[in-house]
Design a protein around this motif. Structure first.
Motif, PDB file in Angstrom:
ATOM      1  N   ASP A 101      46.721  30.711 101.230  1.00  0.00           N
ATOM      2  CA  ASP A 101      45.451  31.467 101.242  1.00  0.00           C
ATOM      3  C   ASP A 101      45.556  32.662 100.292  1.00  0.00           C
ATOM      4  OD1 ASP A 101      44.392  29.827 103.244  1.00  0.00           O
ATOM      5  OD2 ASP A 101      44.843  31.232 104.875  1.00  0.00           O
TER       6      ASP A 101
ATOM      7  N   ASN B 245      45.844  25.985 101.791  1.00  0.00           N
ATOM      8  CA  ASN B 245      44.873  27.083 101.885  1.00  0.00           C
ATOM      9  C   ASN B 245      43.513  26.593 102.351  1.00  0.00           C
ATOM     10  OD1 ASN B 245      45.206  26.019  98.991  1.00  0.00           O
ATOM     11  ND2 ASN B 245      43.105  26.795  99.001  1.00  0.00           N
TER      12      ASN B 245
ATOM     13  N   ALA C 142      39.282  30.055  99.744  1.00  0.00           N
ATOM     14  CA  ALA C 142      40.132  30.769  98.780  1.00  0.00           C
ATOM     15  C   ALA C 142      40.017  30.198  97.376  1.00  0.00           C
ATOM     16  CB  ALA C 142      41.588  30.721  99.241  1.00  0.00           C
TER      17      ALA C 142
ATOM     18  N   PHE D  33      36.474  36.744 103.342  1.00  0.00           N
ATOM     19  CA  PHE D  33      37.903  36.434 103.333  1.00  0.00           C
ATOM     20  C   PHE D  33      38.722  37.595 103.880  1.00  0.00           C
ATOM     21  CE2 PHE D  33      42.102  36.359 101.332  1.00  0.00           C
ATOM     22  CZ  PHE D  33      42.518  35.053 101.556  1.00  0.00           C
TER      23      PHE D  33
ATOM     24  N   ARG E  10      40.949  37.633 107.202  1.00  0.00           N
ATOM     25  CA  ARG E  10      42.405  37.794 107.089  1.00  0.00           C
ATOM     26  C   ARG E  10      42.871  39.077 107.782  1.00  0.00           C
ATOM     27  NH1 ARG E  10      46.426  35.183 104.190  1.00  0.00           N
ATOM     28  NH2 ARG E  10      48.194  36.441 103.532  1.00  0.00           N
TER      29      ARG E  10
ATOM     30  N   LEU F 173      37.277  28.463 108.681  1.00  0.00           N
ATOM     31  CA  LEU F 173      38.247  29.533 108.915  1.00  0.00           C
ATOM     32  C   LEU F 173      38.680  29.616 110.378  1.00  0.00           C
ATOM     33  CD1 LEU F 173      36.562  32.439 106.870  1.00  0.00           C
ATOM     34  CD2 LEU F 173      38.235  30.757 106.077  1.00  0.00           C
TER      35      LEU F 173
END
Lengths: 293, 172
Positions: free
Chosen positions: A56, A122, A126, A143, A147, A212
């Motif tokens: 990622d 990933n 990404a 993102f 994360r 995700l």
């Protein structure tokens, strides 16, 4: 002899002589770190999880690097380079951790440059290309929000190496999210035209969001070590709602991008963009297998 | 070649290691920056423990080379540099002397993290960044011009009183 500056030191004979510029001469990022796999944890699963989080960061970092010399202003280019560098640093630690955990001894370069597309783990968010700066900002907002939520929980991981990487990464991701949120608001709450572009950027990234939060079998098996991505959704939704409200933007109502037979990025099934990305990322290493940097 | 290692030798190795400048902020030593975690002696080997400021810090090879070079010049041929990841570096580890040197070099030092509410950077929904004291003229009428600077640890500001741009070490 002593040196007035570190720059002088690298040009002296005391150096091994293989570095040609500042920042080169990569050394093991986990030198001296205890990388013993904790008792009761499967090394292969731990390695697979490190690859997911490392890929990622590596792939997102590469996409950000492609913005260099393309950004609308020098300050933004510097910012994107800094974000890319942070993510590359996280990737280096995680890919190195993977090679120690599965006992294969593979290095970060082996993973980055010698794997095929199907071996990358990933999430697809990404890897996709950005139509414009607003599109990049939309993707970076989602993102980094995701994360940051993930690494925030990973600080409690039963694997001390993952916990340490996460603790450092949280500090970095906090700045990335703040940067993306700031631009989302400036563009969304800006002119009609900037708002339209920002809304289009959100529409492009929205189909990639559901992926995700889907736990892979590896993450399910690694309870206590890995974070269950399903748990991240409420926090991510709340942060995104807060930013979009300040930006006077709407979250697009779209269907998620389906996988192939239910498989997506975590299974090594990627979008068309991934092949082109890897062709560029791996070109020098494949053309010159003996090269060092 | 060092054959006997005692407290005085350890103190000497420590003194040499502490004197190494940071490549990106050369007005600071790595001790003042807070990235030098430990200097120890194991047999005839000097073991130096470092914590990178950021995951992707590109200065680590330079710092390693400088440490090895300076220690070798001081008679320590066998040097090992270890990475310590936990706990992570924070800007609170910059010493008072380090903060003074940063300000003297025109770089606004980081505020204490306890002064920064709700984590290192709360989700700031307005532009401009926190107001800092201008390291040139002391005015508080400053504005952030870029969230990221020439290195990962800094951002960029401008003073609206004296019009000088300046860097600021971020709070992390």
């Amino acid at each position: 002899m002593g040196f007035d500056t570190a720059y002088e030191a690298i040009s002296e004979e005391s150096d091994s002589g293989h570095r040609w510029a500042f920042g080169t001469g990569f050394t093991d990022p986990l030198a001296g770190v205890d990388t013993t796999v904790p008792a009761g944890v499967d090394g292969a699963d731990l390695a697979a999880y490190c690859l997911m989080l490392g890929d990622d960061a590596l792939i997102m970092s590469h996409r950000l690097q492609q913005w260099l010399a393309r950004a609308p202003e020098l300050e933004e280019e510097t910012a994107l380079a800094n974000v890319a560098l942070d993510l590359l640093g996280q990737a280096r630690l995680l890919l190195t951790r993977a090679g120690r955990a599965d006992g294969s001894g593979r290095t970060e370069d082996d993973y980055a440059f010698d794997r095929t597309e199907r071996e990358f783990r990933n999430v697809r968010m990404a890897e996709v290309t950005d139509v414009d700066f607003a599109g990049l900002i939309a993707r970076l907002l989602v993102f980094s929000t995701w994360r940051l939520a993930l690494l925030g929980r990973l600080r409690e991981s039963a694997d001390p190496v993952l916990a340490a990487v996460a603790a450092q990464g949280v500090n970095e991701l906090t700045y990335h999210r703040d940067y993306a949120a700031g631009w989302t608001i400036r563009l969304g709450d800006g002119t009609d035209y900037s708002r339209q572009r920002m809304q289009a950027g959100l529409a492009a990234v929205a189909p990639l969001v559901d992926e995700l939060f889907v736990p892979s079998v590896v993450e399910q098996r690694l309870a206590g070590v890995a974070v269950n991505p399903e748990d991240l959704r409420p926090e991510c939704d709340a942060v995104l709602a807060q930013v979009l409200a300040a930006a006077r933007l709407d979250w697009p109502q779209v269907y998620g991008l389906s996988g192939v037979s239910g498989k997506a990025g975590r299974d090594g099934v990627h979008t068309e963009a991934m092949g082109y990305l890897l062709a560029e990322l791996q070109s020098v290493a494949r053309a010159l297998p003996e090269a060092t940097w | 070649m060092v054959t006997t290692l005692d407290e005085a030798t350890l103190a000497r190795a420590r003194r040499v290691a502490r004197s190494v400048p940071d490549p990106e902020l050369p007005m600071l030593t790595i001790a003042e920056l807070g990235i030098l975690r430990e200097v120890a002696i194991a047999g005839t080997r000097v073991v130096v423990s470092l914590t990178p400021t950021y995951s992707g810090c590109p200065a680590i090879p330079e710092i390693r080379a400088d440490l090895a070079g300076r220690l070798a010049a001081a008679g320590f041929a066998d040097v090992e540099v270890r990475t310590v990841l936990s706990p992570p570096w924070t800007s609170d580890l910059i010493s008072p002397e380090g903060r003074r040197k940063l300000a003297a070099a025109g770089i606004a030092p980081p505020r204490s993290r306890s002064e920064v509410a709700a984590g290192p950077v709360p989700l700031t929904l307005s532009a401009g960044g926190p107001r800092l004291e201008c390291p040139v003229c002391g005015s508080a009428d400053t504005v952030r011009t870029a969230a990221f600077g020439g290195t990962a640890c800094k951002d960029l500001y401008r003073c609206r009183a004296c019009f000088e741009p300046f860097e600021h070490v971020k709070e992390i």
